[in-house]
Design an enzyme around this catalytic site. Sequence first.
Site, PDB file in Angstrom:
ATOM      1  N   CYS A 165       1.016  -1.145  -0.062  1.00  0.00           N
ATOM      2  CA  CYS A 165      -0.059  -0.278  -0.088  1.00  0.00           C
ATOM      3  C   CYS A 165       0.695   1.228  -0.078  1.00  0.00           C
ATOM      4  O   CYS A 165       1.656   1.686  -1.084  1.00  0.00           O
ATOM      5  CB  CYS A 165      -1.265  -0.099   1.084  1.00  0.00           C
ATOM      6  SG  CYS A 165      -2.348   1.045   0.890  1.00  0.00           S
TER       7      CYS A 165
ATOM      8  N   GLU B 159      -2.723  -8.906   3.058  1.00  0.00           N
ATOM      9  CA  GLU B 159      -3.141  -9.375   4.364  1.00  0.00           C
ATOM     10  C   GLU B 159      -4.804  -9.342   4.480  1.00  0.00           C
ATOM     11  O   GLU B 159      -5.198  -9.935   5.393  1.00  0.00           O
ATOM     12  CB  GLU B 159      -2.354  -8.841   5.291  1.00  0.00           C
ATOM     13  CG  GLU B 159      -2.813  -7.328   5.768  1.00  0.00           C
ATOM     14  CD  GLU B 159      -2.448  -6.253   4.696  1.00  0.00           C
ATOM     15  OE1 GLU B 159      -2.620  -5.061   5.006  1.00  0.00           O
ATOM     16  OE2 GLU B 159      -1.463  -6.577   3.815  1.00  0.00           O
TER      17      GLU B 159
ATOM     18  N   HIS C 163      -3.957  -4.676  -0.485  1.00  0.00           N
ATOM     19  CA  HIS C 163      -3.254  -5.356   0.851  1.00  0.00           C
ATOM     20  C   HIS C 163      -3.490  -6.714   0.726  1.00  0.00           C
ATOM     21  O   HIS C 163      -4.598  -7.510   0.832  1.00  0.00           O
ATOM     22  CB  HIS C 163      -4.187  -4.861   2.089  1.00  0.00           C
ATOM     23  CG  HIS C 163      -4.052  -3.432   2.277  1.00  0.00           C
ATOM     24  ND1 HIS C 163      -3.205  -3.067   3.482  1.00  0.00           N
ATOM     25  CD2 HIS C 163      -4.739  -2.042   1.958  1.00  0.00           C
ATOM     26  CE1 HIS C 163      -3.256  -1.920   3.451  1.00  0.00           C
ATOM     27  NE2 HIS C 163      -3.987  -1.239   2.592  1.00  0.00           N
TER      28      HIS C 163
END
Length: 210
Positions: A79, A193, A191
């Site tokens: 990001c 994650e 992202h």
Amino acid sequence: MIAILDYGMGNIHSCLKAVSLYTKDFVFTKDHSTIENSKALILPGDGHFDKAMENLNSTGLRKTIDKHVTSGKPLFGICIGFQILFESSEEIAQGSKKEQIEGLGYIKGKIKKFHGKDFKVPHIGWNRLQIRRKDKSVLLKGIGDQSFFYFIHSYRPTDAEGNAITGLCDYYQEKFPAVVEKNNIFGTQFHPEKSHTHGLKLLENFIRFI
């Protein structure tokens, strides 16, 4: 050991939790010697380009990152960590007299805001990834073309060096680089994650590569 950089950006917990699924040998740190002794470095988080670079410059962490990269160790930006891999950004603090902020400069290209004339900005939510040069990609092994990843950003790279781009995203017919890989430099605008199965696979690929 993997060093996950503490440089004042937000939304760190989900990154730490995701990395912990694949290794316990990591630390969230801003300690220079710890970073220098790490085998890989992750720049995570949400935030503003100018603040991220201000924090790196004022703490001396930029020089530590440069040393890490020069040594050939892997660096992975997520990001805002992805955006600062580029040469510069027009994301500046309100009232600043500067027209752009210098980035780390590892990848050629400039960060500019989506024009937003015909669509909503920021770009938030799930979007498809168009994979390029998959045979050359470390991050995208085992991930299918058009897989979905989670984005949240108002700025994107422009004029990026083509050979570094391994994934593109199309937002209202505007394509922008979403994954870059150049030697020991890696980055994703989305992202991983927060991107469930595909995102976790990408993180696993990076950790296995180290």
